[in-house]
Scaffold this active site. Structure first.
Site, PDB file in Angstrom:
ATOM      1  N   ALA A  11     -33.368  41.421  81.185  1.00 55.02           N
ATOM      2  CA  ALA A  11     -34.430  40.426  81.141  1.00 55.02           C
ATOM      3  C   ALA A  11     -33.889  39.002  81.085  1.00 55.02           C
ATOM      4  O   ALA A  11     -34.619  38.060  81.403  1.00 55.02           O
ATOM      5  CB  ALA A  11     -35.327  40.687  79.933  1.00 55.02           C
ATOM      6  N   ARG A  15     -25.989  41.557  86.266  1.00 53.93           N
ATOM      7  CA  ARG A  15     -24.556  41.667  86.492  1.00 53.93           C
ATOM      8  C   ARG A  15     -24.259  42.716  87.550  1.00 53.93           C
ATOM      9  O   ARG A  15     -25.002  43.679  87.698  1.00 53.93           O
ATOM     10  CB  ARG A  15     -23.833  42.047  85.193  1.00 53.93           C
ATOM     11  CG  ARG A  15     -23.929  40.954  84.144  1.00 53.93           C
ATOM     12  CD  ARG A  15     -23.639  41.466  82.760  1.00 53.93           C
ATOM     13  NE  ARG A  15     -24.257  42.740  82.498  1.00 53.93           N
ATOM     14  CZ  ARG A  15     -23.709  43.670  81.715  1.00 53.93           C
ATOM     15  NH1 ARG A  15     -22.534  43.471  81.158  1.00 53.93           N
ATOM     16  NH2 ARG A  15     -24.326  44.803  81.484  1.00 53.93           N
ATOM     17  N   ASP A 232     -32.777  51.010  82.162  1.00 49.83           N
ATOM     18  CA  ASP A 232     -31.520  50.607  81.540  1.00 49.83           C
ATOM     19  C   ASP A 232     -31.253  51.345  80.238  1.00 49.83           C
ATOM     20  O   ASP A 232     -30.106  51.705  79.942  1.00 49.83           O
ATOM     21  CB  ASP A 232     -31.466  49.085  81.332  1.00 49.83           C
ATOM     22  CG  ASP A 232     -32.689  48.506  80.653  1.00 49.83           C
ATOM     23  OD1 ASP A 232     -33.534  49.268  80.137  1.00 49.83           O
ATOM     24  OD2 ASP A 232     -32.814  47.258  80.655  1.00 49.83           O
ATOM     25  N   THR A 254     -32.166  42.775  73.511  1.00 50.04           N
ATOM     26  CA  THR A 254     -33.394  42.016  73.291  1.00 50.04           C
ATOM     27  C   THR A 254     -34.405  42.871  72.525  1.00 50.04           C
ATOM     28  O   THR A 254     -35.096  42.393  71.626  1.00 50.04           O
ATOM     29  CB  THR A 254     -33.992  41.576  74.638  1.00 50.04           C
ATOM     30  OG1 THR A 254     -33.050  40.756  75.320  1.00 50.04           O
ATOM     31  CG2 THR A 254     -35.277  40.798  74.436  1.00 50.04           C
TER      32      THR A 254
END
Length: 483
Positions: A11, A15, A232, A254
């Site tokens: 978010a 990468r 993820d 997060t």
């Protein structure tokens, strides 16, 4: 040696990483990192998927160019859950996807509950009712021109896979975050979709398991594109370096996703009311977890303070008094991104606790509170599933925070094994390796993780102060004494 390339979209950042596998160990290197910048338009908050695709494509170009004589055996993509794109009948994007934090869905969970009985919905999908769910977002879009012209719904990792390969599929683990996938069959729940008034035509794509070959890159037909664990968190859990069953996990970033890996879903009313979801994992496993606020609190404090190094903030917090002030990380007032230090201070003031004085005390408040919530969630998962976790694995960014790891060990009373920090990318790469025939099972994937990235151990330190603090935290959470 074979090379695998992982595209890992978060978010905040994206990468591209390259993994080299020698049969027993995995070496991972970052090739390209880029910022994920949501765009606030007058009508709401969106993801800029075109910029993300340009950045990930640049990273893939670099990864494929700098490979020496090694063979590139695959590419895989993972991303966050819930959010999606819509395509028209020609496969073209219908607007930039909405952001899960957009406020248009604030009343959607109530609309969903009116159309499908919550207990029936939970027994079918196994998903907790959240405003960020795909189901809630689609109900909020009812009657929109965007939905009227859409022919297909595609979750975000599958969107980028479609643009890279020309093949459109839906990967199982990312679909399980939608509240629209049947938890038993792992196919779209057609009855739920119809009852919610969502167009069934959006769900005509095949749902595939992690490890399925989607196709080849349009830019290089020699390179396979694999469906990995596209969510993820599912990739991160696949990379938990567990040597045996009976573990708990915290995917710490997060969000804090705290849960258990189970062979079957838990579909009781008690699990539903406690806010637990049964999300698809690798090899038919179930990720029985609760999604809670995580290091978002620290991230937003840091943003307010001018992006100081995390290591400095955590080191300073280690010198601050322990358990002086506690908050529920999931308090509604902490969802908004602005003035997080002020919001935390107000929570402490409103609950008659000392207001943290300075940055060190504020960070300590955040980390103490997260560790308390980790225990609270883990114990509820165990009670609902009827199992006990003898050890807790922390993976993701929180694994690099030694104070949070030690506090979690102290609060849960279990050993904590921290790492890998790059669990999501590692899981992505090793699911590809298994799909390519380099590994044969989830157990072998985890054996490679242990050999390549041994976790750091934190032993619990029982004390009366820990138990007293947790009792205060329980009072705050269980009485709802939060704004």
């Amino acid at each position: 040696m074979p090379i695998f390339v992982a595209v890992d979209l978060g978010a905040e950042t994206g990468r591209v990483l390259r993994g080299t596998f020698d049969g027993g160990r995995l070496e991972v290197g970052e090739v390209h990192r880029f910022v994920n910048r949501p765009v606030a338009l007058p009508q709401g908050l969106h993801w800029d998927v075109l910029a993300l695709f340009a950045d990930l494509s640049a990273g893939l170009t670099a990864a494929l160019a700098d490979r020496g004589g090694d063979r590139v055996a695959g590419v895989g993509i993972d991303a966050w859950g819930n959010d999606f794109a819509l395509l028209d009948r020609d496969g073209r994007l219908v607007g930039n996807p909405w952001h899960y934090r957009d406020r248009r869905t604030e009343s959607s969970t109530r609309l969903v509950a009116r159309r499908v009985d919550p207990a029936v919905l939970y027994r079918t999908t196994g998903t907790a009712p959240l405003s960020i769910n795909t189901a809630s977002q689609l109900v909020a879009m009812e009657g929109s021109a965007q939905l009227d012209v859409a022919e297909r719904l595609v979750m975000l990792p599958d969107l980028f896979g479609y643009w890279l390969s020309g093949r459109l599929v839906t990967e199982q683990t990312i679909a399980s975050t939608s509240q629209l996938l049947d938890v038993g069959t792992r196919r779209w729940a057609a009855g739920v979709i119809e009852a919610l008034g969502i167009p069934g035509r959006l769900f005509a794509t095949d749902v595939v398991s992690p490890g399925t070959r989607i196709g080849s890159l349009l830019t290089d037909r020699r390179v396979p594109l694999w469906a990995v664990a596209g969510h993820d968190t599912a990739s991160a859990v696949a990379a938990v370096p567990a040597g045996a069953p009976g573990f708990g996990y915290i995917s710490s970033g997060t969000w804090s996703l705290v849960g258990l890996e189970l062979p079957e879903p838990v579909l009781t009313d008690e699990a539903r009311l406690a806010g637990f979801s049964n999300e698809a994992g690798v090899d038919g496993t179930v990720r029985f977890l609760r999604n809670g606020t995580g290091l978002w609190l620290l991230q937003r404090c840091r943003a307010a303070w001018g992006a100081l190094p995390y290591s400095d903030l955590v080191a300073a917090a280690g010198t601050a008094p322990a358990f002086r002030s506690l908050v529920d990380p999931d308090a509604p007032c902490l969802v908004a991104p602005d003035d997080m230090p002020g919001r935390l201070a107000e929570l402490c003031r409103a609950s008659a606790q000392p207001v943290p004085a300075g940055r060190a005390e504020l960070v300590r408040c955040v980390l103490d509170s997260l560790a308390c919530k980790h225990r609270w969630t883990l114990e509820r998962a165990e009670e609902l599933a009827g199992v006990r976790a003898e050890v807790v694995h922390i993976v993701g960014g929180g694994a690099a925070n030694p104070l949070l790891c030690q506090l979690t060990a102290d609060l849960t009373g279990r050993p904590v094994l921290a790492g890998p920090v790059e669990a999501t990318a590692v899981g992505n790469l090793l699911v590809q390796a298994r799909a390519a025939g380099e590994l044969s099972s989830l157990a072998e994937i985890r054996q490679v993780v242990r050999a390549s990235m041994p976790p750091r151990h934190f032993e619990p330190r029982p004390s009366d102060a820990v138990e007293e603090a947790y009792a205060r935290f329980r009072t705050l959470v269980d009485t709802g004494d939060m704004i």
